[in-house]
Design a protein around this motif. Structure first.
Motif, PDB file in Angstrom:
ATOM      1  N   LEU A   1      19.055   3.617   2.559  1.00  0.00           N
ATOM      2  CA  LEU A   1      19.881   4.183   1.497  1.00  0.00           C
ATOM      3  C   LEU A   1      19.291   5.514   1.039  1.00  0.00           C
ATOM      4  CD1 LEU A   1      20.504   0.972  -0.664  1.00  0.00           C
ATOM      5  CD2 LEU A   1      22.084   2.037   0.970  1.00  0.00           C
ATOM      6  N   PRO A   2      20.045   6.293   0.252  1.00  0.00           N
ATOM      7  CA  PRO A   2      19.489   7.548  -0.279  1.00  0.00           C
ATOM      8  C   PRO A   2      18.161   7.303  -0.976  1.00  0.00           C
ATOM      9  CG  PRO A   2      21.839   7.437  -0.712  1.00  0.00           C
ATOM     10  CD  PRO A   2      21.457   6.100  -0.138  1.00  0.00           C
ATOM     11  N   PHE A   3      17.273   8.284  -0.892  1.00  0.00           N
ATOM     12  CA  PHE A   3      15.914   8.158  -1.419  1.00  0.00           C
ATOM     13  C   PHE A   3      15.668   9.220  -2.474  1.00  0.00           C
ATOM     14  CE2 PHE A   3      11.331   9.098  -1.151  1.00  0.00           C
ATOM     15  CZ  PHE A   3      10.798   7.835  -1.305  1.00  0.00           C
ATOM     16  N   PRO A   4      15.507   8.836  -3.756  1.00  0.00           N
ATOM     17  CA  PRO A   4      15.649   7.461  -4.275  1.00  0.00           C
ATOM     18  C   PRO A   4      17.128   7.105  -4.470  1.00  0.00           C
ATOM     19  CG  PRO A   4      15.187   8.952  -6.075  1.00  0.00           C
ATOM     20  CD  PRO A   4      15.136   9.791  -4.818  1.00  0.00           C
TER      21      PRO A   4
ATOM     22  N   GLU B   1       0.824  -1.205   0.000  1.00  0.00           N
ATOM     23  CA  GLU B   1       0.000   0.000   0.000  1.00  0.00           C
ATOM     24  C   GLU B   1       0.861   1.259   0.000  1.00  0.00           C
ATOM     25  OE1 GLU B   1      -3.599   0.249   2.250  1.00  0.00           O
ATOM     26  OE2 GLU B   1      -3.565  -1.889   2.724  1.00  0.00           O
ATOM     27  N   ASN B   2       1.993   1.198   0.690  1.00  0.00           N
ATOM     28  CA  ASN B   2       2.915   2.339   0.670  1.00  0.00           C
ATOM     29  C   ASN B   2       3.370   2.655  -0.751  1.00  0.00           C
ATOM     30  OD1 ASN B   2       2.789   2.472   3.483  1.00  0.00           O
ATOM     31  ND2 ASN B   2       4.623   1.220   3.761  1.00  0.00           N
ATOM     32  N   VAL B   3       3.696   1.606  -1.514  1.00  0.00           N
ATOM     33  CA  VAL B   3       4.167   1.808  -2.883  1.00  0.00           C
ATOM     34  C   VAL B   3       3.022   2.256  -3.789  1.00  0.00           C
ATOM     35  CG1 VAL B   3       5.085   0.611  -4.923  1.00  0.00           C
ATOM     36  CG2 VAL B   3       6.173   0.313  -2.700  1.00  0.00           C
ATOM     37  N   TYR B   4       1.854   1.738  -3.568  1.00  0.00           N
ATOM     38  CA  TYR B   4       0.670   2.175  -4.324  1.00  0.00           C
ATOM     39  C   TYR B   4       0.491   3.686  -4.171  1.00  0.00           C
ATOM     40  CZ  TYR B   4      -4.295   2.381  -5.721  1.00  0.00           C
ATOM     41  OH  TYR B   4      -5.483   2.697  -6.327  1.00  0.00           O
ATOM     42  N   LEU B   5       0.543   4.172  -2.942  1.00  0.00           N
ATOM     43  CA  LEU B   5       0.379   5.606  -2.690  1.00  0.00           C
ATOM     44  C   LEU B   5       1.581   6.414  -3.182  1.00  0.00           C
ATOM     45  CD1 LEU B   5      -1.215   5.503   0.874  1.00  0.00           C
ATOM     46  CD2 LEU B   5      -2.366   5.879  -1.314  1.00  0.00           C
TER      47      LEU B   5
ATOM     48  N   TRP C   1      12.748   3.603  -5.603  1.00  0.00           N
ATOM     49  CA  TRP C   1      12.055   4.242  -4.497  1.00  0.00           C
ATOM     50  C   TRP C   1      11.673   3.162  -3.496  1.00  0.00           C
ATOM     51  CZ3 TRP C   1      11.372   9.597  -4.789  1.00  0.00           C
ATOM     52  CH2 TRP C   1      11.591  10.189  -6.042  1.00  0.00           C
ATOM     53  N   ASP C   2      12.361   3.141  -2.359  1.00  0.00           N
ATOM     54  CA  ASP C   2      12.089   2.157  -1.304  1.00  0.00           C
ATOM     55  C   ASP C   2      11.984   2.918   0.015  1.00  0.00           C
ATOM     56  OD1 ASP C   2      11.938   0.122   0.523  1.00  0.00           O
ATOM     57  OD2 ASP C   2      13.793  -0.881  -0.076  1.00  0.00           O
ATOM     58  N   ILE C   3      10.770   3.122   0.479  1.00  0.00           N
ATOM     59  CA  ILE C   3      10.544   3.895   1.695  1.00  0.00           C
ATOM     60  C   ILE C   3      11.146   3.207   2.912  1.00  0.00           C
ATOM     61  CG2 ILE C   3       8.751   4.859   3.202  1.00  0.00           C
ATOM     62  CD1 ILE C   3       6.948   5.110   0.790  1.00  0.00           C
ATOM     63  N   ASP C   4      11.285   1.892   2.870  1.00  0.00           N
ATOM     64  CA  ASP C   4      11.804   1.135   4.009  1.00  0.00           C
ATOM     65  C   ASP C   4      13.322   1.052   4.037  1.00  0.00           C
ATOM     66  OD1 ASP C   4       9.323  -0.006   5.384  1.00  0.00           O
ATOM     67  OD2 ASP C   4       8.959  -0.532   3.296  1.00  0.00           O
TER      68      ASP C   4
ATOM     69  N   ASP D   1       8.984 -11.685   4.319  1.00  0.00           N
ATOM     70  CA  ASP D   1       8.262 -12.685   3.539  1.00  0.00           C
ATOM     71  C   ASP D   1       8.086 -12.170   2.104  1.00  0.00           C
ATOM     72  OD1 ASP D   1       6.574 -10.676   4.414  1.00  0.00           O
ATOM     73  OD2 ASP D   1       4.887 -11.998   4.861  1.00  0.00           O
ATOM     74  N   TYR D   2       7.919 -10.854   1.982  1.00  0.00           N
ATOM     75  CA  TYR D   2       7.932 -10.210   0.673  1.00  0.00           C
ATOM     76  C   TYR D   2       8.196  -8.729   0.885  1.00  0.00           C
ATOM     77  CZ  TYR D   2       3.232  -8.405   1.703  1.00  0.00           C
ATOM     78  OH  TYR D   2       2.171  -7.755   2.287  1.00  0.00           O
ATOM     79  N   HIS D   3       8.586  -8.065  -0.170  1.00  0.00           N
ATOM     80  CA  HIS D   3       8.814  -6.622  -0.100  1.00  0.00           C
ATOM     81  C   HIS D   3       8.393  -6.029  -1.442  1.00  0.00           C
ATOM     82  CE1 HIS D   3      10.216  -2.931   1.519  1.00  0.00           C
ATOM     83  NE2 HIS D   3      11.234  -2.789   0.696  1.00  0.00           N
ATOM     84  N   VAL D   4       8.077  -4.742  -1.427  1.00  0.00           N
ATOM     85  CA  VAL D   4       7.646  -4.065  -2.653  1.00  0.00           C
ATOM     86  C   VAL D   4       8.379  -2.745  -2.792  1.00  0.00           C
ATOM     87  CG1 VAL D   4       5.682  -3.348  -4.051  1.00  0.00           C
ATOM     88  CG2 VAL D   4       5.351  -5.043  -2.243  1.00  0.00           C
ATOM     89  N   ILE D   5       8.892  -2.482  -3.984  1.00  0.00           N
ATOM     90  CA  ILE D   5       9.585  -1.232  -4.276  1.00  0.00           C
ATOM     91  C   ILE D   5       9.045  -0.667  -5.591  1.00  0.00           C
ATOM     92  CG2 ILE D   5      11.690  -1.934  -3.070  1.00  0.00           C
ATOM     93  CD1 ILE D   5      12.937  -2.574  -5.803  1.00  0.00           C
ATOM     94  N   CYS D   6       9.459   0.539  -5.900  1.00  0.00           N
ATOM     95  CA  CYS D   6       9.115   1.158  -7.182  1.00  0.00           C
ATOM     96  C   CYS D   6      10.407   1.504  -7.914  1.00  0.00           C
ATOM     97  CB  CYS D   6       8.277   2.415  -6.946  1.00  0.00           C
ATOM     98  SG  CYS D   6       7.963   3.394  -8.443  1.00  0.00           S
ATOM     99  N   ILE D   7      10.465   1.215  -9.199  1.00  0.00           N
ATOM    100  CA  ILE D   7      11.613   1.586 -10.027  1.00  0.00           C
ATOM    101  C   ILE D   7      11.134   2.554 -11.096  1.00  0.00           C
ATOM    102  CG2 ILE D   7      13.391   0.787 -11.628  1.00  0.00           C
ATOM    103  CD1 ILE D   7      13.514  -1.820 -10.116  1.00  0.00           C
ATOM    104  N   GLN D   8      11.857   3.653 -11.225  1.00  0.00           N
ATOM    105  CA  GLN D   8      11.506   4.675 -12.211  1.00  0.00           C
ATOM    106  C   GLN D   8      12.547   4.717 -13.321  1.00  0.00           C
ATOM    107  OE1 GLN D   8      11.386   8.714 -10.707  1.00  0.00           O
ATOM    108  NE2 GLN D   8      10.119   9.422 -12.409  1.00  0.00           N
ATOM    109  N   ILE D   9      12.075   4.618 -14.556  1.00  0.00           N
ATOM    110  CA  ILE D   9      12.943   4.755 -15.716  1.00  0.00           C
ATOM    111  C   ILE D   9      13.198   6.248 -15.945  1.00  0.00           C
ATOM    112  CG2 ILE D   9      13.200   4.331 -18.183  1.00  0.00           C
ATOM    113  CD1 ILE D   9      13.180   1.801 -16.494  1.00  0.00           C
ATOM    114  N   THR D  10      14.443   6.617 -16.065  1.00  0.00           N
ATOM    115  CA  THR D  10      14.790   8.023 -16.242  1.00  0.00           C
ATOM    116  C   THR D  10      15.201   8.301 -17.680  1.00  0.00           C
ATOM    117  OG1 THR D  10      17.039   7.531 -15.514  1.00  0.00           O
ATOM    118  CG2 THR D  10      15.491   8.315 -13.845  1.00  0.00           C
ATOM    119  N   GLN D  11      15.198   9.571 -18.041  1.00  0.00           N
ATOM    120  CA  GLN D  11      15.536   9.984 -19.399  1.00  0.00           C
ATOM    121  C   GLN D  11      17.011  10.391 -19.501  1.00  0.00           C
ATOM    122  OE1 GLN D  11      13.210   9.678 -21.839  1.00  0.00           O
ATOM    123  NE2 GLN D  11      11.918   8.847 -20.201  1.00  0.00           N
ATOM    124  N   GLY D  12      17.497  10.446 -20.714  1.00  0.00           N
ATOM    125  CA  GLY D  12      18.849  10.960 -20.951  1.00  0.00           C
ATOM    126  C   GLY D  12      19.964  10.035 -20.547  1.00  0.00           C
ATOM    127  N   GLY D  13      19.671   8.750 -20.429  1.00  0.00           N
ATOM    128  CA  GLY D  13      20.727   7.794 -20.122  1.00  0.00           C
ATOM    129  C   GLY D  13      21.080   7.696 -18.659  1.00  0.00           C
TER     130      GLY D  13
END
Length: 213
Positions: free
Chosen positions: A91-94, A15-19, A85-88, A67-79
């Motif tokens: 490490l630096p965010f993102p 739910e954290n990643v959904y939001l 993005w891992d709220i838990d 047991d499981y974990h959820v993260i978000c990965i963002q594709i960036t532009q310009g190489g």
């Protein structure tokens, strides 16, 4: 970005990643439809995955067995490197994908096969439409909360489904993709409700491949 700007309820990473995805879109950090975002479920057949640099850990190296974990990965532009993005995470965010994999997944660390991780990669626009959770997985047999739920309403899918979390976290080695460079595999992540399942040594390559789509 300041992680405190994002909603976080411990033990409700899905739910954290959904939001988080919704906020990244609303704030203009991501594409308005979330087309540059991918939700990644991490688990395995045994539901025991070690991840490092996690805030919930009581160890100096931040390792914890989820047991499981959820993260978000963002594709960036310009190489530029894709961002995780891992709220838990401590490490630096993102974090750049390469450093996140190195510091959190630690592929060079030899694990017993029971702890090998699988990744289900789901395109965020599909996830935001199809995911649902009524939090039943966080109740014991008497209906009491195992962990306190988020304050917001439960997530209902656009088709009215009220709970399908298990469809995302259940994954097996047999169901994992063998070759992530095949065009049909790359196309599948943009069309399949549950995305595609890949092995841990394929994550960076797969994200790189779909960033070229």
């Amino acid at each position: 970005m300041d992680v405190s700007h994002f909603h976080h309820t411990p033990f409700y990473c899905e739910e954290n990643v959904y939001l988080l995805c919704k906020k990244l879109c609303d704030d203009g950090v991501a594409n308005a439809q979330g087309s540059d975002l991918f939700v990644v479920f991490i688990s395995n057949e045994k539901k025991q995955i070690p991840l490092w640099n996690q805030k919930a850990s009581k160890r100096a190296d931040g390792v914890i067995l989820w047991d499981y974990h959820v993260i978000c990965i963002q594709i960036t532009q310009g190489g530029s490197s894709p961002l995780v993005w891992d709220i838990d995470s401590s490490l630096p965010f993102p974090s750049p994908l390469t450093s996140y994999v190195s510091e959190t997944i630690r592929p060079s660390f030899q694990l017993f096969s029971d702890f090998n991780r699988l990744f289900r990669v789901v395109h965020a626009p599909i996830f935001l439409c199809c995911f649902a959770s009524d939090r039943r997985h966080m109740k014991d047999s008497d209906g009491n909360w195992i962990e306190e739920p988020p304050p917001h309403e439960t997530i209902i899918a656009e088709d009215g489904t009220v709970h399908n979390l298990n469809e995302y976290i259940n994954m097996s080695v047999a169901g994992a993709i063998a070759d992530v460079t095949i065009s049909s595999v790359k196309d599948a992540v943009f069309s399949e409700k549950h995305g595609v399942v890949i092995k841990e040594n394929q994550l960076e390559e797969f994200i790189y491949q779909i960033s070229l789509q």
